[in-house]
Design an enzyme around this catalytic site. Structure first.
Site, PDB file in Angstrom:
ATOM      1  N   LYS A   1      -1.116 -10.887  -4.054  1.00 17.14           N
ATOM      2  CA  LYS A   1      -0.145 -10.979  -5.146  1.00 17.14           C
ATOM      3  C   LYS A   1       0.746 -12.205  -5.014  1.00 17.14           C
ATOM      4  O   LYS A   1       1.151 -12.782  -6.029  1.00 17.14           O
ATOM      5  CB  LYS A   1       0.698  -9.712  -5.244  1.00 17.14           C
ATOM      6  CG  LYS A   1       1.546  -9.390  -4.036  1.00 17.14           C
ATOM      7  CD  LYS A   1       2.267  -8.057  -4.205  1.00 17.14           C
ATOM      8  CE  LYS A   1       3.062  -7.686  -2.974  1.00 17.14           C
ATOM      9  NZ  LYS A   1       4.139  -8.628  -2.668  1.00 17.14           N
ATOM     10  N   THR A   2       1.063 -12.627  -3.779  1.00 12.06           N
ATOM     11  CA  THR A   2       1.879 -13.834  -3.617  1.00 12.06           C
ATOM     12  C   THR A   2       1.122 -15.054  -4.125  1.00 12.06           C
ATOM     13  O   THR A   2       1.690 -15.931  -4.778  1.00 12.06           O
ATOM     14  CB  THR A   2       2.271 -14.030  -2.137  1.00 12.06           C
ATOM     15  OG1 THR A   2       2.963 -12.870  -1.675  1.00 12.06           O
ATOM     16  CG2 THR A   2       3.169 -15.242  -1.973  1.00 12.06           C
TER      17      THR A   2
ATOM     18  N   ASP B   1       8.606  -9.501  -8.223  1.00 10.49           N
ATOM     19  CA  ASP B   1       7.706  -8.988  -7.192  1.00 10.49           C
ATOM     20  C   ASP B   1       8.223  -7.631  -6.703  1.00 10.49           C
ATOM     21  O   ASP B   1       9.402  -7.314  -6.853  1.00 10.49           O
ATOM     22  CB  ASP B   1       7.653  -9.989  -6.034  1.00 10.49           C
ATOM     23  CG  ASP B   1       6.543  -9.689  -5.046  1.00 10.49           C
ATOM     24  OD1 ASP B   1       5.676  -8.852  -5.362  1.00 10.49           O
ATOM     25  OD2 ASP B   1       6.538 -10.292  -3.962  1.00 10.49           O
ATOM     26  N   GLU B   2       7.343  -6.833  -6.097  1.00 15.67           N
ATOM     27  CA  GLU B   2       7.717  -5.519  -5.529  1.00 15.67           C
ATOM     28  C   GLU B   2       8.481  -4.677  -6.554  1.00 15.67           C
ATOM     29  O   GLU B   2       9.512  -4.067  -6.240  1.00 15.67           O
ATOM     30  CB  GLU B   2       8.565  -5.704  -4.254  1.00 15.67           C
ATOM     31  CG  GLU B   2       7.920  -6.572  -3.183  1.00 15.67           C
ATOM     32  CD  GLU B   2       6.780  -5.898  -2.452  1.00 15.67           C
ATOM     33  OE1 GLU B   2       6.397  -4.781  -2.860  1.00 15.67           O
ATOM     34  OE2 GLU B   2       6.257  -6.491  -1.491  1.00 15.67           O
TER      35      GLU B   2
ATOM     36  N   GLN C   1       3.171   1.802  -2.500  1.00 14.09           N
ATOM     37  CA  GLN C   1       4.010   1.206  -1.455  1.00 14.09           C
ATOM     38  C   GLN C   1       5.500   1.384  -1.733  1.00 14.09           C
ATOM     39  O   GLN C   1       6.324   0.666  -1.171  1.00 14.09           O
ATOM     40  CB  GLN C   1       3.684  -0.284  -1.303  1.00 14.09           C
ATOM     41  CG  GLN C   1       2.272  -0.553  -0.831  1.00 14.09           C
ATOM     42  CD  GLN C   1       2.026  -2.011  -0.530  1.00 14.09           C
ATOM     43  OE1 GLN C   1       2.501  -2.551   0.463  1.00 14.09           O
ATOM     44  NE2 GLN C   1       1.280  -2.666  -1.403  1.00 14.09           N
TER      45      GLN C   1
ATOM     46  N   ARG D   1      -0.677  -2.786   7.141  1.00 11.99           N
ATOM     47  CA  ARG D   1      -0.122  -3.979   7.789  1.00 11.99           C
ATOM     48  C   ARG D   1      -1.160  -4.593   8.729  1.00 11.99           C
ATOM     49  O   ARG D   1      -1.029  -5.743   9.123  1.00 11.99           O
ATOM     50  CB  ARG D   1       1.123  -3.635   8.625  1.00 11.99           C
ATOM     51  CG  ARG D   1       2.348  -3.075   7.907  1.00 11.99           C
ATOM     52  CD  ARG D   1       2.725  -3.816   6.671  1.00 11.99           C
ATOM     53  NE  ARG D   1       2.088  -3.215   5.500  1.00 11.99           N
ATOM     54  CZ  ARG D   1       1.950  -3.809   4.324  1.00 11.99           C
ATOM     55  NH1 ARG D   1       2.378  -5.039   4.169  1.00 11.99           N
ATOM     56  NH2 ARG D   1       1.361  -3.204   3.305  1.00 11.99           N
TER      57      ARG D   1
END
Length: 719
Positions: free
Chosen positions: A34-35, A220-221, A251, A595
């Site tokens: 996504k980044t 974002d997020e 998340q 992670r």
């Protein structure tokens, strides 16, 4: 600008990128790039669509993520410095520096209070009312946070509790807290969001300026936005309506601080003709790790249907270890870290994740025994150390002379003979004159108090002299430390004081680093940067093994991850096991698993010393969902005696244990039964979880206890 390359994006990412106009929601799974999508979208808008960087706003949730986004975009396009790329709180602080005075009672030089500063104000409020009850303090802290993360006015919030007298009285104390903040020209952390919302709502011209400027907004997020943040996004997008949000309901792990993943579902209702895309390809983890993560998260009901997949080669099979106790678990982690580093992994590649910090003690002992460098996050922060807070308080006074909290902290550091009586006298003079304590010291009011004036005259003259200095930021900070003789306040021959001096030197280095990255920045911007700095901003940057809670590593990745403490009551945490919060616990485990890039270890203990005693532990209910093994009942087993259990570190010496008793049938327990416990006495079972594992029992004199029925020493009372 060679890093701008649309061929790096997959088909699903490109579909979302090309949809530049209107509202777009991207449901992006863990490690789905996504980044890369966000940064390429910004570059695409500038390069291909001719959008001015000045008209783009990008919001993320951590300073580290914002910094990474800035650097990536700067490699792709010219003029990246003109783009607003920041966290919500940094964005709001920037807006308030320009326009807060429009609300009245504040000016642009306001101080942002840390948690400890806010706590001091709360204590003052309670002391002035003669309240020493810790329950009232906790209630006040809760309601302040609860109110400020919503959109009600203070009077509307207090009205909610008009029929609950105790809570209403506590809430009225919030008014005193707010008055003190305004008097000090200070905002607490939650105020940054709330005051910006209030500013936009009550001063239309300010909202119009920003909503008109930002033609394209990226968030974002998005699953971590709370009500105020969501309202701010809607306000900022109200003119051009070009809003691009990326989030993953799987998340969302911050509901305890107001985050609401349902904002993802509300997005489609609040923005007309919103287009939705899914990113399901994972670029981070191996197939084996993703399989476990998918197995767990599919048990949640409140989610969009997506399944992560990868084209990465198959990797090492994840390992689940049933440790005898927390020492065995810690040694298992340490020995595997030692083995991995011999295979070529670096310490910075490795993270040990846990549900709560209380599990870290045994782990730290084991790593010390193996001489493994590590850092525990979530402990005492550098900028919260007493000597650093003292320096920061001095600096704050040069920006905001109304900051009584900062003045009171350093008025007798270094020692000037100012005790509680002197501080009380200074406060009274300030209250009578309508000034801050520093304004009293630098004014004429103290001339009528010769003894107090004599003690403070040197401080007064030094402060006034430094106020007139026109020098570089790093030089100014050094002059403040030198002129107020802060280093001289410590005894360099004392080991603890020497560490404090070294910390102050490190602080000066941090100012230098800040100036190198922000050559035009002033003292106010530096102080703001350290106030908004979080512990997670430094994770993985010191060449050591990372030990952290899962919450602290959100958004980060490691080649090797250990997830410890997979036990019912720990992960999932006990308070979640009887209600819908268990879905958030499952999301937390999903975040922990994803992670890991290459290697994943998991562990649980058969018994653990926790909360003052040793007790048997049930394996986490999530272990069944992982699909690694099926457990109808926990296996209690002792490890075979091995030489490596004996270390020089005495806490690892193990003694033979007695044979464990077989676990009992839990179907014998029913709601309404009276039971006897050897410690708590007679109790009444008032609730049993649907799986029959945990019972809520009320014991006279001890209140309600949640106990594992299979392990608790309970006897059913007849009659």
């Amino acid at each position: 600008m060679k890093s701008y390359d649309l061929s790096l994006l997959n088909e699903d990412q490109l579909k979302a990128l090309y949809e530049t106009e209107g509202a777009v929601l991207v449901s992006a799974g863990a490690g789905s790039g996504k980044t890369r999508l966000l940064t390429h979208r910004v570059a695409y808008l500038i390069k291909e669509k001719g959008v001015s960087p000045f008209n783009i706003l990008a919001i993320t949730f951590t300073n580290k993520a914002a910094g990474e986004m800035k650097s990536r975009i700067a490699e792709m396009v010219e003029g990246a410095d003109s783009i607003w790329i920041s966290t919500f709180h940094s964005m709001c602080a920037r807006i308030l520096r320009r326009d807060l005075s429009a609300l009245g009672g504040y000016n642009k030089d306001f101080t942002i209070y840390s948690e400890s500063d806010s706590d001091k104000i709360i204590k003052e409020v309670l002391e002035e009312r003669g309240i020493s009850d810790d329950k009232v303090k906790k209630s006040l802290e809760f309601h302040l946070s609860n109110w400020k993360n919503g959109i009600l006015s203070l009077s509307e919030y207090i009205e909610l509790f008009k029929d609950e007298e105790d809570i209403r009285k506590t809430c009225i104390l919030m008014e005193e807290y707010e008055k003190k903040l305004k008097k000090n020209n200070a905002l607490d952390f939650d105020d940054l969001l709330r005051k910006t919302y209030l500013l936009f709502k009550t001063v239309p011209a300010v909202l119009e300026y920003y909503a008109t400027r930002f033609k394209y907004i990226l968030v974002d997020e998005f699953q971590d936005t709370n009500l105020v943040q969501y309202e701010l996004v809607k306000m900022l997008a109200s003119v051009h309506k070009n809003i691009f949000v990326v989030g993953d309901e799987d998340q969302c792990i911050y509901s305890w601080r107001g985050a609401n993943f349902k904002n993802l579902f509300n997005f489609n209702k609040d923005f007309e003709n919103a287009k939705i895309f899914k990113l399901e390809r994972n670029y981070r983890s191996t197939k084996e790790i993703l399989t476990l993560a998918n197995n767990v998260i599919r048990n949640n009901v409140a989610r969009l249907d997506k399944k992560m997949w990868t084209e990465k080669e198959e990797g090492q099979v994840p390992t689940l270890y049933n440790a005898y106790d927390e020492r065995d678990e810690a040694l298992y982690v340490a020995k595997n870290i030692e083995r991995l580093t011999k295979q070529g992994y670096e310490y910075k590649d490795i993270a040990v994740l846990m549900r709560m910090n209380a599990l870290s003690r045994s782990l730290e002992e084991a790593l010390l025994s193996y001489n493994i460098p590590h850092r525990i996050y979530g402990g005492f922060k550098f900028y919260e150390r007493a000597e650093i807070r003292n320096v920061v308080s001095y600096l704050r006074l040069f920006i905001n002379p109304k900051d009584d909290v900062a003045l009171e902290r350093i008025i007798n550091f270094p020692k000037r003979g100012i005790g509680e009586v002197g501080i009380a006298k200074l406060k009274n003079i300030a209250a009578e004159s309508g000034k801050s304590m520093l304004e009293v010291i630098t004014g004429n009011e103290l001339l009528n108090e010769p003894p107090l004036y004599k003690k403070l005259v040197n401080f007064r003259e030094t402060y006034i002299k430094l106020c007139h200095l026109k020098i570089k930021l790093i030089d100014f900070v050094s002059e403040v430390i030198k002129n107020f003789q802060i280093i001289e306040a410590f005894n360099a021959k004392d080991e603890e004081d020497l560490n404090r001096i070294l910390n102050i030197n490190s602080f000066i280095s941090s100012v230098k680093d800040f100036v190198e990255l922000n050559p035009e920045a002033d003292l106010s911007e530096f102080l703001e940067s350290i106030t908004l700095k979080t512990d997670s901003d430094e994770i993985g940057e010191n060449g050591a093994v990372t030990i952290a809670t899962v919450h602290a590593v959100k958004g980060l990745e490691f080649k090797v991850v250990f997830v410890i403490g997979l036990e019912d009551g720990i992960f999932p945490i006990v308070r979640s096991m009887k209600n819908s919060e268990v879905e958030e616990e499952r999301r937390l485990l999903y975040v922990a698993l994803t992670r890991a890039e290459e290697v994943l270890f998991m562990s649980h203990c058969s018994k653990r010393f926790l909360y003052g005693g040793s007790q048997y532990q049930m394996p986490s209910r999530f272990i069944r969902e992982l699909g690694l093994l099926s457990l109808d009942r926990p296996t209690i087993s002792k490890p075979e005696p091995k030489p490596e259990y004996i270390f020089n570190h005495t806490s690892f010496l193990q003694k033979p244990e007695k044979e464990e008793k077989p676990l009992k049938d839990i179907s014998i327990y029913k709601v309404g039964q009276t039971v006897e416990h050897p410690k708590y006495g007679e109790g009444l079972i008032v609730e049993i979880t649907p799986d029959g594992l945990v019972g809520d029992i009320i014991f006279e004199g001890f209140g309600k206890k949640s106990l594992m029925l299979e392990l608790a020493p309970l006897e059913i009372k007849e009659g």
